[in-house]
Motif scaffolding. Sequence first.
Motif, mmCIF file in Angstrom:
data_model
loop_
_atom_site.group_PDB
_atom_site.id
_atom_site.type_symbol
_atom_site.label_atom_id
_atom_site.label_comp_id
_atom_site.label_asym_id
_atom_site.label_seq_id
_atom_site.Cartn_x
_atom_site.Cartn_y
_atom_site.Cartn_z
ATOM 1 N N ASP A 154 9.775 12.796 0.324
ATOM 2 C CA ASP A 154 8.923 12.758 1.522
ATOM 3 C C ASP A 154 7.825 11.710 1.387
ATOM 4 O OD1 ASP A 154 10.437 14.785 2.621
ATOM 5 O OD2 ASP A 154 9.030 16.386 2.084
ATOM 6 N N LEU A 155 7.254 11.607 0.195
ATOM 7 C CA LEU A 155 6.213 10.600 -0.040
ATOM 8 C C LEU A 155 6.798 9.192 -0.017
ATOM 9 C CD1 LEU A 155 4.316 12.431 -2.929
ATOM 10 C CD2 LEU A 155 3.318 11.800 -0.724
ATOM 11 N N GLY A 156 7.952 9.015 -0.643
ATOM 12 C CA GLY A 156 8.573 7.702 -0.702
ATOM 13 C C GLY A 156 8.980 7.173 0.661
ATOM 14 N N ARG A 157 9.337 8.066 1.570
ATOM 15 C CA ARG A 157 9.743 7.643 2.919
ATOM 16 C C ARG A 157 8.596 6.994 3.689
ATOM 17 N NH1 ARG A 157 13.161 13.131 3.888
ATOM 18 N NH2 ARG A 157 15.253 12.310 3.375
ATOM 19 N N LYS A 158 7.385 7.298 3.283
ATOM 20 C CA LYS A 158 6.215 6.747 3.966
ATOM 21 C C LYS A 158 5.808 5.384 3.426
ATOM 22 C CE LYS A 158 4.406 11.430 4.661
ATOM 23 N NZ LYS A 158 3.310 12.377 4.297
ATOM 24 N N MET A 159 6.514 4.906 2.398
ATOM 25 C CA MET A 159 6.139 3.659 1.736
ATOM 26 C C MET A 159 7.109 2.549 2.106
ATOM 27 S SD MET A 159 5.270 5.391 -1.972
ATOM 28 C CE MET A 159 4.385 3.989 -2.640
ATOM 29 N N ASP A 160 6.578 1.379 2.383
ATOM 30 C CA ASP A 160 7.411 0.241 2.753
ATOM 31 C C ASP A 160 6.898 -1.010 2.044
ATOM 32 O OD1 ASP A 160 9.299 -1.338 4.003
ATOM 33 O OD2 ASP A 160 8.121 -1.585 5.846
ATOM 34 N N PRO A 161 7.708 -1.577 1.150
ATOM 35 C CA PRO A 161 9.077 -1.161 0.812
ATOM 36 C C PRO A 161 9.094 0.064 -0.091
ATOM 37 C CG PRO A 161 8.403 -2.980 -0.578
ATOM 38 C CD PRO A 161 7.289 -2.778 0.400
ATOM 39 N N GLY A 162 10.215 0.741 -0.105
ATOM 40 C CA GLY A 162 10.352 1.923 -0.943
ATOM 41 C C GLY A 162 10.300 1.561 -2.418
ATOM 42 N N PRO A 163 9.530 2.281 -3.218
ATOM 43 C CA PRO A 163 9.485 2.012 -4.655
ATOM 44 C C PRO A 163 10.764 2.459 -5.348
ATOM 45 C CG PRO A 163 8.196 3.961 -4.126
ATOM 46 C CD PRO A 163 8.652 3.394 -2.823
ATOM 47 N N LYS A 164 10.995 1.966 -6.552
ATOM 48 C CA LYS A 164 12.218 2.295 -7.286
ATOM 49 C C LYS A 164 12.381 3.795 -7.466
ATOM 50 C CE LYS A 164 12.624 -2.012 -9.925
ATOM 51 N NZ LYS A 164 12.626 -2.612 -11.284
ATOM 52 N N TRP A 165 11.280 4.486 -7.757
ATOM 53 C CA TRP A 165 11.389 5.919 -8.020
ATOM 54 C C TRP A 165 11.858 6.682 -6.779
ATOM 55 C CZ3 TRP A 165 8.468 8.667 -4.698
ATOM 56 C CH2 TRP A 165 7.269 8.128 -4.244
ATOM 57 N N PHE A 166 11.583 6.152 -5.596
ATOM 58 C CA PHE A 166 12.014 6.828 -4.370
ATOM 59 C C PHE A 166 13.536 6.902 -4.302
ATOM 60 C CE2 PHE A 166 13.342 5.942 0.141
ATOM 61 C CZ PHE A 166 13.255 7.253 0.568
ATOM 62 N N PHE A 167 14.210 5.825 -4.648
ATOM 63 C CA PHE A 167 15.672 5.815 -4.593
ATOM 64 C C PHE A 167 16.272 6.702 -5.682
ATOM 65 C CE2 PHE A 167 14.166 1.661 -2.973
ATOM 66 C CZ PHE A 167 14.432 1.911 -1.641
#
Length: 218
Positions: A154-167
Motif C-alpha cells: 500500500d505504501l509502495g503504490r503511493k511512490m513514483d517511481p516504485g522502489p525496488k522493495w515495492f516489487f
Amino acid sequence: LGEGNTSEALKYFKNAIKFQGEVSIYHLYMAIANEANASYGEALEEADKAVELDGELALARLVRGRLLVRMGAMKDGTADLLKALELKPDLSDAYAPLGTAAESLRQWPEAIEYYRKAIVADPGNGEVLMSLALLLIDRNEDQEARGLMQKAVDLGRKMDPGPKWFFTALYYLGISLEEAGNKDGAKALYKEYMDTAPLQAIDRTDVEKRYGKLLKGY
C-alpha cells in the motif's frame, strides 16, 4: 541541509571546516550531506572524523554505523549503532540498520526485534515492513507476514517511481496469497508486478510463470 539543498550545504560546511576543522558537528553535517548525495565513501571519511573528534556524539555514531552497514561492515556498523543508542536511547533511526546488520549476520531473533522497534518508530517505512515480513514467512508466521507485506504494498503504490522493495513486496504477497488459496488475489498482484516492475526486475521470470499457471487453472 534541512531543506534538501545538499550542494549548498556541502559548500557551506567545507568552508566552515577550513576555519574550524576541529568542530565535530561540521564533519557530521558533511557526512550527512554526502550520504544524501550517495557519496558514501566521502560520507564515511567525514563521519570517521566526527567520531574521532567527539566519540560521545550520538548522531555521529548513528551516521557512521548506518554507512558501515550500507557498505557491508556489519559488525563494525552494529557496534557504532549500539553505541549511539547507549548515548541517546531515543535515537530510533538506529533500529532499521541494526535490523539489516543482524539479518545479514543471520541473527534472526535480533533482526526481528530491531525491525519491530523500527516500525514502532516509523510505521511508514515500507522497506522495513517488507524485511520483517520476509523473516516472519521463514518462521511460518504467515498471517502477520501478509498483513505487514500488504502495508508495504500500500505504501509502495503511493511512490513514483516504485522502489525496488515495492516489487519484492508485490511478489511475496502474491506467493503468500496463492499459498493461502486466494488465487484471484495472487493473480492481481502478479499482474500488477508485470505491469509496473522494470523489465530487468529480479523476480519477473518467476512472476510470469506463476501468473501463467494461475491463468491455466493450476
